[in-house]
Design an enzyme around this catalytic site. Structure first.
Site, PDB file in Angstrom:
ATOM      1  N   LYS A  89       0.820  -1.003   0.137  1.00 23.34           N
ATOM      2  CA  LYS A  89      -0.097   0.034  -0.032  1.00 23.34           C
ATOM      3  C   LYS A  89       0.944   1.959   0.254  1.00 23.34           C
ATOM      4  CE  LYS A  89      -4.159  -1.236   1.820  1.00 23.34           C
ATOM      5  NZ  LYS A  89      -4.368  -3.149   1.891  1.00 23.34           N
ATOM      6  N   GLU A 111      -9.926   7.061   3.918  1.00 29.93           N
ATOM      7  CA  GLU A 111     -10.753   6.786   4.521  1.00 29.93           C
ATOM      8  C   GLU A 111     -10.114   5.458   4.455  1.00 29.93           C
ATOM      9  OE1 GLU A 111     -11.273   6.381   0.958  1.00 29.93           O
ATOM     10  OE2 GLU A 111     -11.107   4.531   0.638  1.00 29.93           O
ATOM     11  N   SER A 379       2.009  -9.853  -0.719  1.00 25.16           N
ATOM     12  CA  SER A 379       1.396  -8.101  -0.389  1.00 25.16           C
ATOM     13  C   SER A 379       1.567  -7.509   0.296  1.00 25.16           C
ATOM     14  CB  SER A 379       0.039  -8.123  -1.090  1.00 25.16           C
ATOM     15  OG  SER A 379      -1.091  -8.982  -0.036  1.00 25.16           O
TER      16      SER A 379
HETATM   17  C1  LIG Z   1      -4.910  -3.710   1.349  1.00 30.41           C
HETATM   18  C2  LIG Z   1      -4.809  -5.585   1.082  1.00 30.41           C
HETATM   19  C3  LIG Z   1      -4.232  -6.028  -0.096  1.00 30.41           C
HETATM   20  C4  LIG Z   1      -6.094  -5.465  -0.796  1.00 30.41           C
HETATM   21  O1  LIG Z   1      -5.603  -4.936  -1.662  1.00 30.41           O
HETATM   22  P1  LIG Z   1      -5.452  -4.638  -2.919  1.00 30.41           P
HETATM   23  O2  LIG Z   1      -6.004  -3.251  -3.517  1.00 30.41           O
HETATM   24  O3  LIG Z   1      -6.598  -5.519  -3.947  1.00 30.41           O
HETATM   25  O4  LIG Z   1      -4.613  -4.782  -2.843  1.00 30.41           O
HETATM   26  C5  LIG Z   1      -4.120  -7.296  -0.312  1.00 30.41           C
HETATM   27  N1  LIG Z   1      -2.753  -7.447   0.669  1.00 30.41           N
HETATM   28  C6  LIG Z   1      -2.494  -6.494   2.120  1.00 30.41           C
HETATM   29  C7  LIG Z   1      -1.163  -7.448   2.665  1.00 30.41           C
HETATM   30  C8  LIG Z   1      -3.374  -5.337   2.271  1.00 30.41           C
HETATM   31  O5  LIG Z   1      -2.638  -4.695   2.900  1.00 30.41           O
END
Ligand SMILES: *Cc1c(COP(=O)(O)O)cnc(C)c1O
Length: 400
Positions: A89, A111, A379
């Site tokens: 993010k 938000e 992610s």
């Molecule tokens: C917020 C988040 C997501 C989901 O958000 P996307 O916009 O779909 O990438 C996925 N993995 C993690 C670790 C997150 O913090």
């Protein structure tokens, strides 16, 4: 296809479904984005921060123990868990923070649902010396005390939203209302490839660093692109980010993994907007949405807060419609198993969101030959989830 048409559409999805007062702020943002993206100075500042502050490039790691267990293809992880603040993010909030400064805005709003986007935005506010206000539903504030504390520690103000269901969609409404009244001085940082044009396009551009790096790293390491790319999908930014590096490569199969929660049998049990949604409008864009027969946004469920969202970015809806990417789902229980397995077998504790992608990659790898390569976007890291499980265990022990 790389990017929306001039009206912000990806095929039939996207666009700008907002009240009149927000049309002008979105046009102003679009003009600023066009200018910034054509400016080498903007990108060199962005890249400098990614290197020195975020810690990029993120590593590529081959998960050999996990692959051995799956008895199939090689599994390679793009380590977005190694980013400063622990997830992808920050790539987006750093980018939008620089845009805010370039536009001369004096204040940032956002938000947040579970608080992860709020923390990433508060981080950038602290870095750039800009005041940040984060709208968050009262229900979420109660559930996410760690992130509320972090946002405040980082100097942000958390605005508790008591209206409606007191969750993300009410927080989003309040943020829109704030922006409509204060757009001259305020920059609205959106947390995924969602919302009205140009947000899906600009968030994708910042996240695409993931795919660009991974493409080069795969070339260097394996001499070629992977055969499959797998990422979890909440709003869809980490997935769009890694897909961006391979989307023009027709041989590379793209897989988005949605949150199957307790199963797709009925609304309310899952958050699979592509797997079970219908066409509607959410947060200013036409996309696939989980809604009831009257068009009311349905409640959603996922074990992972970051995937617990009733819509999806319009570009994903389009990729699903055209078949360029395929979307599958993984349940809460399956994600929990892969969360524990990756920790045990590789010494990496993934975010529960990312564990959805890992779970599907394991299943897919098991069907493929040993020389195939499955690239997974990891992610984020799972400390936040480990804290929650630890507290739940302590509570169970206390009542036993
Ligand atoms: C917020 C988040 C997501 C989901 O958000 P996307 O916009 O779909 O990438 C996925 N993995 C993690 C670790 C997150 O913090």
């Amino acid at each position: 296809m790389n990017g929306p048409d001039e009206r912000g559409y990806y095929g039939e999805f996207g666009g700008r479904f907002v009240p009149e007062v927000l049309v002008e702020p979105l046009r102003e943002l679009e003009a600023a984005v066009t200018g910034a993206f054509a400016d080498d100075g903007f990108w060199s500042e962005y890249k400098r921060l990614l290197r020195d502050y975020v810690g990029r490039p993120s590593p590529l790691f081959e998960a050999k123990n996990l692959a051995r267990r799956s008895r199939g293809a090689r599994i390679v992880l793009k380590r977005e868990d190694c980013n400063h603040t622990g997830a992808h993010k920050i790539l987006n909030t750093v980018g939008q923070g620089l845009l805010a400064r370039r536009m001369g805005k004096r204040r940032i709003i956002a938000e947040t649902g579970a608080g992860q986007h709020g923390v990433a935005t508060a981080t950038v506010g602290a870095l750039l010396g800009m005041p940040v206000e984060v709208y968050m539903g009262a229900e979420d504030v109660e559930r996410q005390s760690l992130n509320v504390y972090l946002m405040e520690l980082l100097g942000a103000r958390v605005r508790v939203v008591e209206s409606g269901s007191r969750t993300l969609k009410d927080a989003t409404n309040e943020a829109f209302r704030d922006w409509a009244a204060t757009a001259c001085e305020t920059f609205y940082v959106i947390g995924s490839v969602v919302g009205a044009h140009p947000y899906p396009m600009l968030v994708r551009r910042f996240a695409s660093t993931i795919g660009e790096e991974a493409r080069v790293q795969c070339r260097q390491r394996f001499g070629r692109s992977p055969d499959h790319v797998v990422a979890c999908v909440g709003g869809g930014s980490n997935a769009m980010g890694i897909f961006a590096g391979f989307i023009d490569d027709a041989q590379v199969r793209l897989w988005g993994v949605e949150a199957g929660g307790h199963g797709l049998e009925r609304l309310g049990l899952h958050a699979a907007s592509i797997g079970a949604g219908t066409v509607g409008v959410l947060h200013g864009a036409r996309t696939l949405v989980l809604q009831d027969a009257d068009g009311q946004i349905a409640p959603t469920h996922s074990i992972s807060a970051g995937l617990d969202y009733p819509g999806v970015g319009p570009e994903h809806a389009h990729l699903a419609r055209t078949g360029r990417a395929r979307y599958v789902m993984i349940t809460d229980d399956e994600a929990r198993v892969s969360f524990e397995r990756l920790a045990r077998l590789e010494g990496i504790v993934p975010a529960l969101e990312s564990a959805h992608a890992v779970a599907f990659a394991e299943r897919l790898a098991g069907t493929l030959p040993a020389d195939a390569i499955v690239l997974v976007n990891l992610s984020g890291r799972g400390d936040k989830d480990a804290v929650r499980f630890a507290l739940a265990r302590a509570a169970t022990a206390a009542t036993a």
